[in-house]
Design an enzyme around this catalytic site. Structure first.
Site, PDB file in Angstrom:
ATOM      1  N   VAL A   1      11.447   4.204 -10.408  1.00  0.00           N
ATOM      2  CA  VAL A   1      10.914   5.520 -10.803  1.00  0.00           C
ATOM      3  C   VAL A   1      11.477   6.548  -9.825  1.00  0.00           C
ATOM      4  CG1 VAL A   1       8.809   6.881 -11.136  1.00  0.00           C
ATOM      5  CG2 VAL A   1       8.816   4.438 -11.680  1.00  0.00           C
TER       6      VAL A   1
ATOM      7  N   GLY B   1       0.819  -1.213   0.000  1.00  0.00           N
ATOM      8  CA  GLY B   1       0.000   0.000   0.000  1.00  0.00           C
ATOM      9  C   GLY B   1       0.846   1.253   0.000  1.00  0.00           C
TER      10      GLY B   1
ATOM     11  N   GLN C   1       7.806  -8.566   8.353  1.00  0.00           N
ATOM     12  CA  GLN C   1       9.029  -8.138   7.668  1.00  0.00           C
ATOM     13  C   GLN C   1       9.580  -6.812   8.182  1.00  0.00           C
ATOM     14  OE1 GLN C   1       7.032  -7.942   3.646  1.00  0.00           O
ATOM     15  NE2 GLN C   1       8.352  -6.171   3.348  1.00  0.00           N
TER      16      GLN C   1
ATOM     17  N   GLY D   1       5.671   4.910  -8.440  1.00  0.00           N
ATOM     18  CA  GLY D   1       6.501   3.714  -8.629  1.00  0.00           C
ATOM     19  C   GLY D   1       5.633   2.464  -8.737  1.00  0.00           C
ATOM     20  N   HIS D   2       4.657   2.344  -7.846  1.00  0.00           N
ATOM     21  CA  HIS D   2       3.745   1.191  -7.912  1.00  0.00           C
ATOM     22  C   HIS D   2       2.941   1.222  -9.214  1.00  0.00           C
ATOM     23  CE1 HIS D   2       4.120   1.676  -3.400  1.00  0.00           C
ATOM     24  NE2 HIS D   2       4.453   0.419  -3.559  1.00  0.00           N
TER      25      HIS D   2
HETATM   26  O1  PAF Z   1       8.103  -4.686  -1.728  1.00  0.00           O
HETATM   27  C1  PAF Z   1       7.118  -4.764  -0.961  1.00  0.00           C
HETATM   28  O2  PAF Z   1       6.256  -3.880  -0.920  1.00  0.00           O
HETATM   29  C2  PAF Z   1       6.988  -5.948  -0.014  1.00  0.00           C
HETATM   30  O3  PAF Z   1       8.232  -6.355   0.458  1.00  0.00           O
HETATM   31  C3  PAF Z   1       6.213  -7.133  -0.647  1.00  0.00           C
HETATM   32  C4  PAF Z   1       6.939  -7.703  -1.860  1.00  0.00           C
HETATM   33  C5  PAF Z   1       4.824  -6.681  -1.053  1.00  0.00           C
HETATM   34  C6  PAF Z   1       6.081  -8.262   0.379  1.00  0.00           C
HETATM   35  O4  PAF Z   1       5.420  -7.848   1.530  1.00  0.00           O
END
Ligand code: PAF
Length: 297
Positions: free
Chosen positions: A176, A31, A61, A36-37
């Site tokens: 980006v 999110g 993570q 970039g996304h």
């Molecule tokens: O790059 C990210 O946003 C995260 O590390 C991912 C790949 C969605 C995994 O939670």
């Protein structure tokens, strides 16, 4: 656009789409979507009939509870962004759906997960690899698109997919950048304005090393010095690492570069005001290719 919250529902839709012959591309995200996304969405759309985006802030993570709580969450904006970009499905599960009863099974990512962020952020890549595998099993995509800004993450995911024999193509998409060269990141909004100004030191460091290579400097230590010197010009910067690694294996490089090497940076940017927020850690990278440098001389 459909918004789906459960793995079972997503899997059922994947089965139907696949049976109908549609090619599915997944763009996994946490999110706080930015341009970039959206560039990953564009890459996905060019290669597939259906573009699915997952939005899940994977708690496992993060390095600390503090880091996790500070991560921007902009669900409504993200959904609107996906609608505007013509995304077909957003998979936005609750935490329990992804990690609730789990925590028993982990994907250990091996060699590419050891150096760089693997050393600074113990457990990070096994958490990423585990959640990405879960997302791939949920969405059953034909391809999945990841940004090259997270170069090591991409290398880890490629190696996991290869080792486990997943039938999915992993596609990397170029970084980006803002007009001043700063790589787009969901963490940029956490920077103090002065730290944001200084963060351009990252791309200057990459440019300096690339420029030195182009003018005939192949010595790895000297290339690292060039990059480090640029970062040290920013008073708010604290280096986590500045390293050269083999661009494919992420193993060590020779004293003089012969093969393409990844110049990888991770730098904390402090705030100039006491108590005005904590340091923000940014990463950036560039592949330096000595063979191209030789042929262009
Ligand atoms: O790059 C990210 O946003 C995260 O590390 C991912 C790949 C969605 C995994 O939670």
């Amino acid at each position: 656009m459909r918004v789906i919250g459960t793995v079972a529902e997503l899997q059922a839709l994947a089965d139907r789409e696949r049976a109908a012959g549609a090619k599915i591309a997944l763009v996994p995200t946490m999110g706080a979507l930015h341009a970039g996304h959206l560039s990953l969405v564009d890459v996905a759309r060019k290669r597939a009939d259906r573009v699915w985006v997952s939005i899940f802030v994977n708690p496992t993570q993060f390095d600390s509870a503090d880091d996790l709580s500070r991560y921007p969450r902009t669900r409504e904006q993200d959904l609107q962004c996906c609608r505007d970009a013509g995304v077909d499905v957003v998979f936005a599960p609750e935490c329990d759906e992804m990690v609730g009863s789990a925590g028993q099974t982990w994907i250990e990512a091996g060699e590419p997960a050891q150096p760089l962020c693997g050393r600074s952020r113990p457990g990070h890549f096994r958490a990423v690899a585990t959640i990405v595998v879960k997302l791939l099993l949920a969405a059953k995509p034909h391809l999945a698109v990841f940004g090259e800004k997270d170069y090591q993450q991409l290398a880890v995911i490629r190696s996991v997919v290869r080792d486990l024999g997943f039938d999915v193509e992993i596609v990397g998409a170029p970084t980006v950048r803002e007009a001043d060269g700063l790589a787009l990141s969901s963490r940029n909004v956490q920077l103090h304005p002065e730290a944001r100004r200084q963060a351009v030191a990252l791309v200057r460091a990459l440019d300096a090393a690339e420029g030195a290579l182009a003018s005939g400097e192949f010595d790895a230590a000297r290339l690292l010095q060039r990059a480090t010197a640029e970062i040290e010009k920013a008073p708010l910067a604290r280096i986590d690492y500045v390293e050269l690694r083999d661009a494919i294996s992420l193993g060590p490089v020779a004293e003089k570069l012969v093969n393409p090497a990844l110049l990888a940076l991770a730098v904390y940017f402090d705030s100039p005001e006491r108590d005005a927020g904590r340091a923000v850690r940014l990463i950036d990278n560039r592949v330096l290719d000595p063979r191209r440098a030789v042929s262009s001389r």
